[in-house]
Every structure is written in structure tokens, then in C-alpha cells.
Design a protein around this motif. Structure first.
Motif, short mmCIF file in Angstrom:
data_model
loop_
_atom_site.label_atom_id
_atom_site.label_comp_id
_atom_site.label_asym_id
_atom_site.label_seq_id
_atom_site.Cartn_x
_atom_site.Cartn_y
_atom_site.Cartn_z
N UNK A 153 -9.06 -9.49 0.94
CA UNK A 153 -9.05 -8.04 1.64
C UNK A 153 -7.67 -7.34 0.94
N UNK A 154 -6.81 -8.03 1.18
CA UNK A 154 -5.50 -7.42 0.66
C UNK A 154 -5.77 -7.01 -0.86
N UNK A 155 -6.23 -7.98 -1.80
CA UNK A 155 -6.52 -7.50 -3.26
C UNK A 155 -7.59 -6.37 -3.20
N UNK A 156 -8.56 -6.29 -2.53
CA UNK A 156 -9.47 -5.39 -2.36
C UNK A 156 -8.68 -3.85 -1.99
N UNK A 157 -8.08 -4.00 -0.96
CA UNK A 157 -7.47 -2.89 -0.58
C UNK A 157 -6.36 -2.06 -1.47
N UNK A 158 -5.53 -3.03 -1.97
CA UNK A 158 -4.78 -2.51 -3.07
C UNK A 158 -5.53 -2.01 -4.20
N UNK A 159 -6.47 -2.51 -4.80
CA UNK A 159 -7.43 -2.15 -5.63
C UNK A 159 -8.09 -0.77 -5.53
N UNK A 160 -8.35 -0.34 -4.18
CA UNK A 160 -8.76 0.89 -3.89
C UNK A 160 -7.49 1.80 -3.71
N UNK A 161 -6.59 1.34 -3.57
CA UNK A 161 -5.31 2.23 -3.31
C UNK A 161 -4.99 2.64 -4.61
N UNK A 162 -4.97 1.76 -5.55
CA UNK A 162 -4.46 1.98 -7.15
C UNK A 162 -5.75 2.84 -7.62
N UNK A 163 -6.77 2.85 -7.37
CA UNK A 163 -7.84 3.85 -7.94
C UNK A 163 -7.58 5.29 -7.34
N UNK A 203 0.65 -1.11 -0.05
CA UNK A 203 -0.05 0.15 -0.08
C UNK A 203 0.85 1.33 -0.01
N UNK A 204 1.77 1.42 0.75
CA UNK A 204 2.81 2.44 1.11
C UNK A 204 3.56 2.60 -0.35
N UNK A 205 3.91 1.73 -1.05
CA UNK A 205 4.66 1.76 -2.28
C UNK A 205 3.52 2.25 -3.36
N UNK A 206 2.37 1.79 -3.35
CA UNK A 206 1.33 2.35 -4.40
C UNK A 206 1.07 3.66 -4.22
N UNK A 207 0.83 4.20 -2.94
CA UNK A 207 0.84 5.47 -2.67
C UNK A 207 1.98 6.35 -3.03
N UNK A 208 3.07 5.97 -2.98
CA UNK A 208 4.22 6.82 -3.26
C UNK A 208 4.40 6.50 -5.00
N UNK A 209 3.70 5.75 -5.52
CA UNK A 209 3.69 5.48 -6.88
C UNK A 209 4.79 4.76 -7.56
N UNK A 240 -4.80 6.62 -6.62
CA UNK A 240 -3.71 7.16 -7.06
C UNK A 240 -3.87 7.07 -8.80
N UNK A 241 -5.05 6.74 -9.45
CA UNK A 241 -5.47 6.59 -10.64
C UNK A 241 -4.31 5.71 -11.32
#
Length: 237
Positions: free
Chosen positions: A142-152, A107-113, A154-155
Motif C-alpha cells: 500500500x505504501x508503494x501504491x500510494x507513493x505511485x498515486x502521489x507521484x502521478x 508522501x509529503x516530500x513528494x507533494x513538495x516535489x 505531481x506529474x
């Protein structure tokens, strides 16, 4: 007669006791400092928490070192300092078998793009959960779901689409859309899953949406079919 050079003298005993007391004192002192850092974190004093925990990074106790590093990572995350949170959570994954450590790093890596890192860690997180997961860990769905939400958030829609299709296949596989049944498997109600996926589905053409609709609609129970119909009718004009 052989001489035993490994005998323990009284000085050796005193030295061992002194070292034992010093280690016990150090451990107690470190625990007290960690408790203070936890209090500061709970109060939102993230910078102070980070500074205190950085002073504990030379401890020889693995558990205390882990706790200090995690408080640092959580503080950066709470500050929305995504670059430092990314590195801090990634550091926690080194030699870890805990899937939650990898989930936080994903999640942190995704938020950091930092998408290459997040994608690589995501695969490891699923593997760690499969082999080492317990009831205390976040379930893989739930990991998959929250990863998806995070990716959304950060577009990053192309990578988010991958998570959407993973979850879609899970709903198709279980077929039963009863909410209690889904909750027991850590899955969201199907209408909730679709609502959360709206920004992703808006990226598809009408023809592509029809394919997704057909895949879901033809492979779930009657109650689920109605929910899927209602949802797709609401987004397809």
C-alpha cells in the motif's frame, strides 16, 4: 567507621516529592493541552492547533513531544502547506523505527516535489516495515501504491513508473488475481491497479505497452488474463 555521605534527609524527601508532584502536574497539564489541540485539529482549526502544539515543543516527555510534532505535521498537511509538512514529517523520522512515520514523510516530500528526499525515505520506509512493521502499520504494498498515486498527482512520471513496475512484479509473483486473495495481501484488484496506473501507462509507446501486457498476461491466472485484456483493449486504440 566509614561515613555514608549519601544519606537522605527529610528535606531531600520533601524535595523529591515536590519534584514528583511538579512533573505529574506538568504531564497532566500537557496532556490537557494536547487534547485541546486534538479537538481543534478535528474541527479544522489547523492554525490554532499548530500554535498550541508549538508551545509544547520544550516538553521533556518524549511521547508528548512526538504527539505535538505529529499534530503540527498533520495540520500543515491538512492546510496543503506542502513545504512545512515536508519538514515537519521529516523531523518525525529522526530516530524513529515506525514505518508509518517514514511513509508520511515520503508522501509529503513528494507533494513538495522534494523527490530526492522522497525516494531516499521510501527505501527506508520499506526497510523499517520489513524489520519493525506490525499489523497497525500500512503494508508495504500500500505504501508503494500510494507513493505511485502521489507521484502521478505531481506529474513525476519517471519515478512513478518505478513504483508501477514494483507492483506489477508483485502481481506476477502472486499470480492469483482473486479479489479476496489479493485483499488479504493488501493488494488492490488487478483491474483497479491498472486503472490507477493509467496516467503512467499513457507515457509508454505501443511497443512498450505490449511488453508490459505480455509480462502480466502470461504470468497470472485465467480470470486475471481476461481483466488485463479488457483493460489494455480500452487504452490501446
Amino acid at each position: 567507621m566509614n561515613i555514608n555521605y549519601d544519606y537522605i534527609t527529610y528535606d531531600d524527601v520533601l524535595r523529591a516529592r515536590r519534584e514528583m508532584y511538579e512533573r505529574a502536574y506538568e504531564k497532566h497539564a500537557t496532556n490537557s493541552i494536547l487534547n485541546s489541540a486534538r479537538d481543534l485539529f478535528s474541527q479544522g482549526a489547523f492554525d490554532m492547533c499548530i500554535n498550541i502544539c508549538k508551545g509544547l515543543l520544550d516538553t521533556n516527555d518524549p511521547k508528548q513531544l512526538y504527539d505535538a510534532k505529529k499534530l503540527i505535521a498533520l495540520s500543515y498537511y491538512s492546510k496543503q502547506d506542502h513545504a512545512n509538512a515536508d519538514e515537519a514529517f521529516y523531523d518525525l523520522t529522526i530516530n524513529s523505527t515506525n514505518s508509518d512515520d517514514y511513509f508520511n514523510a515520503v508522501i509529503s516530500a513528494a507533494l513538495n516535489k522534494n523527490f530526492d528526499r522522497s525516494k531516499a525515505l521510501f527505501e527506508v520506509a520499506l526497510e523499517k516495515y520489513t524489520h519493525h512493521g506490525t499489523q497497525k502499520n500500512m503494508p508495504s504494498v500500500q505504501l508503494i501504491l500510494h507513493y505511485m498515486i502521489t507521484l502521478i498527482t505531481v506529474e513525476e512520471f519517471e519515478l512513478a513508473k518505478e513504483q508501477f513496475h514494483l507492483l506489477k512484479e508483485i502481481y506476477i509473483k502472486v499470480k492469483n488475481t482473486d479479489e479476496k486473495f489479493l485483499r488479504s495481501r493488501a493488494l488492490e484488484p488487478i483491474e483497479r491497479f491498472l486503472e490507477l496506473s493509467t496516467p503512467i501507462l499513457q507515457q509508454y509507446s505501443e511497443d512498450e505497452l505490449e511488453i508490459i501486457y505480455d509480462a502480466l498476461h502470461s504470468n497470472i491466472d485465467e480470470a486475471g488474463k481476461e481483466k488485463v485484456e479488457d483493460y489494455f483493449n480500452s487504452i490501446v486504440k
